[in-house]
Enzyme design. Structure first.
Site, short mmCIF file in Angstrom:
data_model
loop_
_atom_site.label_atom_id
_atom_site.label_comp_id
_atom_site.label_asym_id
_atom_site.label_seq_id
_atom_site.Cartn_x
_atom_site.Cartn_y
_atom_site.Cartn_z
N LEU A 44 -4.95 4.93 -4.34
CA LEU A 44 -3.69 4.23 -4.14
C LEU A 44 -4.00 2.80 -3.71
O LEU A 44 -5.11 2.50 -3.30
CB LEU A 44 -2.86 4.93 -3.06
CG LEU A 44 -2.44 6.37 -3.35
CD1 LEU A 44 -1.83 7.00 -2.12
CD2 LEU A 44 -1.46 6.41 -4.52
N SER A 45 -3.01 1.93 -3.78
CA SER A 45 -3.28 0.54 -3.39
C SER A 45 -3.74 0.46 -1.94
O SER A 45 -4.55 -0.42 -1.60
CB SER A 45 -2.06 -0.34 -3.63
OG SER A 45 -0.95 0.10 -2.88
N GLU A 46 -3.23 1.35 -1.08
CA GLU A 46 -3.69 1.35 0.32
C GLU A 46 -3.74 2.77 0.88
O GLU A 46 -2.87 3.59 0.57
CB GLU A 46 -2.77 0.53 1.23
CG GLU A 46 -2.58 -0.91 0.83
CD GLU A 46 -3.78 -1.77 1.07
OE1 GLU A 46 -4.68 -1.35 1.82
OE2 GLU A 46 -3.82 -2.89 0.51
N THR A 47 -4.76 3.01 1.70
CA THR A 47 -4.81 4.18 2.57
C THR A 47 -4.92 3.66 4.00
O THR A 47 -5.79 2.82 4.29
CB THR A 47 -6.01 5.08 2.24
OG1 THR A 47 -5.85 5.61 0.92
CG2 THR A 47 -6.12 6.22 3.23
#
Length: 261
Positions: A44-47
């Site tokens: 994902l774009s961020e974790t």
């Protein structure tokens, strides 16, 4: 080792909209390499990872390839997890981050993020990689820190941009935000960061730290309604608060589970 994981769609009131972020509440910090590996596996774009530290929580954000200094949608997602799943009796949470203390307050069905403002400045010139990497080309270019802000005349131009990601990747460490006045909102935007493993980010809270002061000056108003017109789309309410920016949005839980490593 088993770790809890939540996936939250931020800046959306329904699943499959907004920007998905993975959130991992931890009892204690784990090895940086493990956090980066988890972020890469999530893709994902961020974790986001957070740990309770006294009255506040330490919060860190990872893309699939690196740790970043600020992420708005994963902060919103982390606050959603804390305020709705871990301690629903609370209406506010403070995170200690690389970008200072970030407070998130519950306001009805909205979560309100207090973020540092970053007014952009006009770029001296348009780099060839950016000029050739955006079709159609922008009318103007501004910048702040590690982001370019390409200005267009109308929402339709922003929607029909087809980025040449291989060229935009050469602008590293810069990401590229494109923006214009909106038809049904004050302004719209899209964001590309291929050198960070994020070709197009669905909704980017952090760019609104610069978009808000820019459009507040251009439009002559301190409260702004914004849409990020990616394929998934996202809605934000932004407001100037001195040298800070308030960004509000909704969030919805998509997934809850356990990581086994």
């Amino acid at each position: 080792m088993k770790l809890p994981i939540f996936q939250v769609d931020a800046f959306s009131s329904a699943v499959f909209g907004g920007n998905p972020a993975a959130v991992c509440p931890l009892d204690h910090w784990i090895d940086d390499h493990k956090m980066q590996a988890i972020a890469a596996e999530n893709n994902l774009s961020e974790t986001a990872f957070f740990v309770k530290e006294g009255e506040h929580h330490g919060l860190r954000w990872f893309t699939p390839t690196c740790e970043v200094n600020l992420c708005g949608h994963a902060t919103l997602a982390s606050a959603y997890v804390y305020l709705n799943k871990l301690d629903p009796s609370k209406n506010s949470v403070k995170f200690e981050t690389r970008s200072g203390t970030l407070t998130v307050d519950r306001e009805g069905d909205l979560l309100s993020l207090d973020l540092p403002g970053s007014p952009p400045w006009k770029a001296d010139a348009i780099p060839a990689e950016l000029r050739d990497g955006l079709d159609p080309a922008p009318q103007d270019l501004w910048q702040v820190k590690d982001n370019y802000f390409a200005i267009y005349g109308n929402e339709e131009d922003v929607r029909r941009v087809r980025p040449a990601l291989a060229l935009l990747e050469k602008l590293h460490p810069f990401g590229v935000c494109i923006t214009a006045p909106g038809k049904d909102s004050d302004f719209v935007s899209r964001y590309f960061a291929p050198s960070y493993g994020v070709n197009e980010d669905p909704v980017t809270g952090s760019t609104h730290c610069a978009l808000t002061p820019y459009w507040a000056r251009v439009l002559g108003k301190s409260k702004l309604h914004a849409f990020q017109v990616s394929q998934r789309g996202g809605e934000l309410w932004c407001e100037m608060a001195g040298d800070r920016v308030t960004v509000k949005g909704r969030a919805v839980l998509y997934l809850e589970g356990m990581i086994t490593i």
